[in-house]
Design a protein around this motif. Structure first.
Motif, PDB file in Angstrom:
ATOM      1  N   LYS A 134       0.861  -1.178   0.000  1.00 46.25           N
ATOM      2  CA  LYS A 134       0.000   0.000   0.000  1.00 46.25           C
ATOM      3  C   LYS A 134       0.900   1.232   0.000  1.00 46.25           C
ATOM      4  CE  LYS A 134      -4.429   1.439   0.784  1.00 46.25           C
ATOM      5  NZ  LYS A 134      -5.678   0.925   0.254  1.00 46.25           N
ATOM      6  N   PRO A 135       1.219   1.775  -1.161  1.00 42.02           N
ATOM      7  CA  PRO A 135       2.132   2.913  -1.220  1.00 42.02           C
ATOM      8  C   PRO A 135       1.639   4.091  -0.391  1.00 42.02           C
ATOM      9  CG  PRO A 135       1.757   2.002  -3.408  1.00 42.02           C
ATOM     10  CD  PRO A 135       0.767   1.351  -2.503  1.00 42.02           C
ATOM     11  N   ASN A 136       2.586   4.778   0.253  1.00 41.62           N
ATOM     12  CA  ASN A 136       2.280   5.935   1.101  1.00 41.62           C
ATOM     13  C   ASN A 136       2.727   7.188   0.377  1.00 41.62           C
ATOM     14  OD1 ASN A 136       2.097   7.940   3.045  1.00 41.62           O
ATOM     15  ND2 ASN A 136       2.788   6.620   4.710  1.00 41.62           N
ATOM     16  N   MET A 137       1.796   8.050   0.035  1.00 39.48           N
ATOM     17  CA  MET A 137       2.113   9.260  -0.706  1.00 39.48           C
ATOM     18  C   MET A 137       3.034  10.210   0.064  1.00 39.48           C
ATOM     19  SD  MET A 137       0.759   9.311  -3.786  1.00 39.48           S
ATOM     20  CE  MET A 137      -0.667   9.241  -4.861  1.00 39.48           C
ATOM     21  N   ARG A 138       3.135  10.033   1.375  1.00 37.10           N
ATOM     22  CA  ARG A 138       4.051  10.877   2.144  1.00 37.10           C
ATOM     23  C   ARG A 138       5.508  10.550   1.817  1.00 37.10           C
ATOM     24  NH1 ARG A 138       0.049   9.714   6.042  1.00 37.10           N
ATOM     25  NH2 ARG A 138      -1.060  11.580   6.783  1.00 37.10           N
ATOM     26  N   ASP A 139       5.758   9.313   1.426  1.00 40.68           N
ATOM     27  CA  ASP A 139       7.110   8.888   1.063  1.00 40.68           C
ATOM     28  C   ASP A 139       7.283   9.108  -0.441  1.00 40.68           C
ATOM     29  OD1 ASP A 139       9.555   7.697   0.706  1.00 40.68           O
ATOM     30  OD2 ASP A 139       9.084   5.899   1.868  1.00 40.68           O
ATOM     31  N   THR A 140       7.567  10.330  -0.807  1.00 39.57           N
ATOM     32  CA  THR A 140       7.548  10.751  -2.219  1.00 39.57           C
ATOM     33  C   THR A 140       8.454   9.902  -3.094  1.00 39.57           C
ATOM     34  OG1 THR A 140       7.042  13.021  -1.580  1.00 39.57           O
ATOM     35  CG2 THR A 140       7.936  12.666  -3.801  1.00 39.57           C
ATOM     36  N   GLU A 141       9.719   9.796  -2.723  1.00 39.71           N
ATOM     37  CA  GLU A 141      10.692   9.120  -3.569  1.00 39.71           C
ATOM     38  C   GLU A 141      10.333   7.659  -3.773  1.00 39.71           C
ATOM     39  OE1 GLU A 141      14.337   9.484  -5.831  1.00 39.71           O
ATOM     40  OE2 GLU A 141      13.189  10.998  -4.739  1.00 39.71           O
ATOM     41  N   ARG A 142      10.076   6.958  -2.677  1.00 41.26           N
ATOM     42  CA  ARG A 142       9.794   5.520  -2.770  1.00 41.26           C
ATOM     43  C   ARG A 142       8.500   5.266  -3.543  1.00 41.26           C
ATOM     44  NH1 ARG A 142       6.889   1.474  -0.554  1.00 41.26           N
ATOM     45  NH2 ARG A 142       7.913  -0.579  -0.406  1.00 41.26           N
ATOM     46  N   THR A 143       7.454   6.014  -3.244  1.00 38.60           N
ATOM     47  CA  THR A 143       6.163   5.782  -3.897  1.00 38.60           C
ATOM     48  C   THR A 143       6.226   6.105  -5.381  1.00 38.60           C
ATOM     49  OG1 THR A 143       4.925   6.169  -1.852  1.00 38.60           O
ATOM     50  CG2 THR A 143       3.739   6.456  -3.923  1.00 38.60           C
ATOM     51  N   ALA A 144       6.876   7.202  -5.744  1.00 35.78           N
ATOM     52  CA  ALA A 144       6.984   7.559  -7.155  1.00 35.78           C
ATOM     53  C   ALA A 144       7.731   6.483  -7.934  1.00 35.78           C
ATOM     54  CB  ALA A 144       7.684   8.903  -7.301  1.00 35.78           C
ATOM     55  N   ASN A 145       8.821   6.003  -7.387  1.00 32.96           N
ATOM     56  CA  ASN A 145       9.596   4.961  -8.068  1.00 32.96           C
ATOM     57  C   ASN A 145       8.810   3.660  -8.178  1.00 32.96           C
ATOM     58  OD1 ASN A 145      11.860   6.567  -8.531  1.00 32.96           O
ATOM     59  ND2 ASN A 145      12.748   6.094  -6.533  1.00 32.96           N
ATOM     60  N   LEU A 146       8.079   3.326  -7.107  1.00 34.77           N
ATOM     61  CA  LEU A 146       7.289   2.097  -7.102  1.00 34.77           C
ATOM     62  C   LEU A 146       6.196   2.147  -8.168  1.00 34.77           C
ATOM     63  CD1 LEU A 146       6.737  -0.621  -5.641  1.00 34.77           C
ATOM     64  CD2 LEU A 146       5.172   0.640  -4.131  1.00 34.77           C
ATOM     65  N   LEU A 147       5.447   3.225  -8.209  1.00 37.33           N
ATOM     66  CA  LEU A 147       4.356   3.342  -9.178  1.00 37.33           C
ATOM     67  C   LEU A 147       4.896   3.383 -10.609  1.00 37.33           C
ATOM     68  CD1 LEU A 147       2.036   6.014  -7.481  1.00 37.33           C
ATOM     69  CD2 LEU A 147       1.983   3.534  -7.234  1.00 37.33           C
ATOM     70  N   TYR A 148       5.963   4.104 -10.801  1.00 34.63           N
ATOM     71  CA  TYR A 148       6.521   4.240 -12.141  1.00 34.63           C
ATOM     72  C   TYR A 148       7.072   2.914 -12.656  1.00 34.63           C
ATOM     73  CZ  TYR A 148       9.655   5.644 -15.896  1.00 34.63           C
ATOM     74  OH  TYR A 148      10.292   5.740 -17.104  1.00 34.63           O
ATOM     75  N   GLU A 149       7.827   2.218 -11.831  1.00 34.37           N
ATOM     76  CA  GLU A 149       8.442   0.956 -12.255  1.00 34.37           C
ATOM     77  C   GLU A 149       7.395  -0.144 -12.447  1.00 34.37           C
ATOM     78  OE1 GLU A 149      11.517   0.224 -13.015  1.00 34.37           O
ATOM     79  OE2 GLU A 149      12.556   2.064 -12.432  1.00 34.37           O
ATOM     80  N   ALA A 150       6.266  -0.045 -11.755  1.00 37.28           N
ATOM     81  CA  ALA A 150       5.244  -1.092 -11.832  1.00 37.28           C
ATOM     82  C   ALA A 150       4.364  -0.965 -13.073  1.00 37.28           C
ATOM     83  CB  ALA A 150       4.363  -1.068 -10.580  1.00 37.28           C
ATOM     84  N   LYS A 151       4.139   0.263 -13.544  1.00 36.66           N
ATOM     85  CA  LYS A 151       3.191   0.437 -14.652  1.00 36.66           C
ATOM     86  C   LYS A 151       3.717   1.323 -15.781  1.00 36.66           C
ATOM     87  CE  LYS A 151      -1.048  -0.028 -11.947  1.00 36.66           C
ATOM     88  NZ  LYS A 151      -2.378   0.582 -11.734  1.00 36.66           N
ATOM     89  N   TRP A 152       4.049   2.557 -15.481  1.00 38.61           N
ATOM     90  CA  TRP A 152       4.370   3.489 -16.554  1.00 38.61           C
ATOM     91  C   TRP A 152       5.517   2.969 -17.420  1.00 38.61           C
ATOM     92  CZ3 TRP A 152       3.936   9.390 -15.221  1.00 38.61           C
ATOM     93  CH2 TRP A 152       2.694   9.644 -14.621  1.00 38.61           C
ATOM     94  N   LYS A 153       6.594   2.567 -16.773  1.00 32.08           N
ATOM     95  CA  LYS A 153       7.768   2.129 -17.527  1.00 32.08           C
ATOM     96  C   LYS A 153       7.508   0.857 -18.327  1.00 32.08           C
ATOM     97  CE  LYS A 153      12.727   1.202 -17.049  1.00 32.08           C
ATOM     98  NZ  LYS A 153      13.867   1.180 -16.099  1.00 32.08           N
ATOM     99  N   PRO A 154       7.007  -0.233 -17.697  1.00 33.25           N
ATOM    100  CA  PRO A 154       6.788  -1.454 -18.492  1.00 33.25           C
ATOM    101  C   PRO A 154       5.712  -1.304 -19.554  1.00 33.25           C
ATOM    102  CG  PRO A 154       5.912  -1.721 -16.261  1.00 33.25           C
ATOM    103  CD  PRO A 154       6.718  -0.459 -16.261  1.00 33.25           C
TER     104      PRO A 154
END
Length: 508
Positions: free
Chosen positions: A302-322
């Motif tokens: 469950k990504p936490n939007m307060r953790d900007t760096e980790r959440t952005a990388n997680l969301l990006y690597e999971a969907k946008w990039k692939p």
């Protein structure tokens, strides 16, 4: 989460769980791999009292939802390529499987349904009453008539949905575009046909060729047949061709994450490569999957939007990039020269008040990897963050039926971008086996689509939601049993309206 695995449509033996809203389709497919549900033979008896014919009055309806005899107005361009099979005239015989699509006129349909259910001719008053309701009341659907008659007769039977059209012809020629407005549609591809989750015939609002058996129109090559399934390149090829015929510029692929893992977009890439100048592809990032238990350990996060760096990388690597790695750049849809992305709020990413920094970081990652900054159209819910207007390129409201203009309009950054949902009927998904009531939102005709196409003519971009969502009944693609106002609508009825609009027939 409304999955209701133990509750099954009394007239559906597929065992498909249902989803509670458009963002919850993923859970059903994930659970299908984990759970097998079997409740034995099922029948057509509904689980609540049904008013007998004549006891229920037609509910009032707004112009956008009315289903009158003339709902399917004639099209100004060439006649449709679709032609109905001969009208049903008997013989009257009881059937083990009830064909909901037998009979074209309301009278012929009621007679055919009654004969199949009872083996006897239908009483004249029943035919007259149900036929009137089919013509005048948008809350009376063919399936409701069949289920009401089954209930009255205490009859158990399976249902079938035959194709009433003589053939499913190729639709190949794109319209001559005379409008500056780009037009796209949200495209659903998280289902399994035949008979799988989100593809059961009773669950679906209407039916596309290839849902229950291979069909030639879905063959990838001449002489082949295919299923309405995203694992087959013929599925993608057919939808891309039909969308081009309708005048669309692009599809927004409704992506959950597990549906693009391990190269699952390869059939789409193959279909794109086989076509000359196909419509283009954009990403609809449906965020519902995060935190769900149905797809393995990774998606339980469950990504936490307060953790900007980790959440952005997680969301990006999971969907946008692939996602964009699997689609050739030649096939990317770009708005104002930038790859187009929808970022949807499913209630899974919190706190929304901290979402702007995360999205900004994701846009930076995209530009670093692909050399282009994406144009991101953001769900209005994320504007709870006061910084979002400086990060988002546009904004949209997903559910537009409750809005005064029946569409959302973004003017952010000087661009006019409209979004609209033009149909609805989710009864089969939300309450399997039950009848529609006057409390249900039922929009099955084309009045709202015509309105949106006309009133959005000054927009730079219009996104329709959706192209092919069968469970919510918002689809406008090739389906063979669109029925409104007491008549069949041609399988390309909604596509032809878009086609005409892009050719300026309806735009001004």
């Amino acid at each position: 989460m409304k999955l209701a695995l133990a509750l099954r449509n009394r007239c559906d033996d597929s065992g498909s769980p249902r989803r509670g809203n458009r963002a919850k389709v993923a859970a059903a497919l994930g659970l299908a791999a984990l759970i097998s549900v079997d409740a034995g033979p099922l029948g057509c008896i509904v689980l609540h009292p049904v008013d007998p014919p004549g006891a229920t009055t037609s509910a009032p309806s707004s112009p956008a939802t009315s289903a009158v005899e003339g709902a399917a107005a004639s099209h100004p361009e060439a006649p449709s390529l679709f032609h109905l099979k001969p009208e049903w005239e008997g013989p009257c015989a009881r059937s083990e499987v009830i064909d909901v699509n037998l009979g074209h006129t309301p009278e012929a349909f009621v007679k055919a349904a009654y004969c199949q259910i009872t083996g006897r001719p239908a009483p004249a008053d029943a035919v007259e009453t149900w036929a009137k309701r089919l013509r005048q009341d948008p809350h009376t659907r063919r399936i409701d008539v069949v289920r009401a008659l089954c209930n009255d007769q205490k009859r158990h039977a399976k249902l079938a949905y035959s194709d009433p059209w003589v053939s499913q012809p190729e639709l190949l020629e794109a319209p001559k575009r005379q409008t500056k407005r780009d037009l796209g549609a949200v495209f659903m591809f998280f289902f399994g046909c035949p008979g799988g989750v989100n593809c059961a015939m009773d669950w679906a609002n209407t039916h596309a060729p290839g849902m229950d058996a291979p069909h030639p129109i879905l063959g990838f090559k001449t002489g082949e047949s295919g299923l309405y399934a995203p694992s087959e390149p013929g599925f993608w090829r057919r939808e891309l061709l039909d969308a081009k015929y309708s005048g669309l510029q692009f599809f927004l692929l409704n992506t959950y994450g597990p549906d693009i893992s391990e190269g699952k977009l390869a059939p789409l890439a193959k279909a794109l490569a086989s076509l000359d100048q196909p419509i283009q592809i954009a990403l609809f990032d449906d965020t519902w999957t995060w935190g769900q238990p149905y797809f393995g350990e990774f998606w339980k996060q469950k990504p936490n939007m307060r953790d900007t760096e980790r959440t952005a990388n997680l969301l990006y690597e999971a969907k946008w990039k692939p996602f964009y790695q699997q689609i050739d750049k030649r096939n990317w849809y770009r708005f104002k020269g930038r790859p187009f992305i929808y970022f949807y709020n499913a209630g899974s990413l919190e706190p929304r008040e901290r979402s702007a920094a995360v999205l900004a970081k994701m846009k930076e990652r995209f530009k670093a990897d692909f050399g282009e900054e994406p144009f991101v159209d953001v769900d209005v819910a994320y504007f709870a963050d006061g910084e979002m207007p400086r990060v988002a390129d546009a904004k949209f409201t997903w559910m537009t039926h409750g809005l005064p203009e029946k569409r959302s309009r973004s003017r952010l950054n000087g661009h006019i971008i409209d979004h609209a949902m033009v149909k609805w009927d989710s009864v089969g998904r939300d309450r399997p086996g039950e009848l529609a009531t006057d409390r249900d939102r039922i929009i099955k005709d084309s009045a709202l689509l015509k309105r949106v196409l006309t009133e959005s003519s000054d927009a730079e971009l219009l996104v329709l939601a959706t192209w092919n969502d069968l469970g919510e009944g918002t689809g406008i693609n090739r389906n063979y049993d669109y029925y409104a106002g007491g008549r069949w609508l041609e399988p390309d009825h909604f596509m032809r309206l878009i086609r005409e609009s892009q050719s300026n027939a309806l735009s001004h």
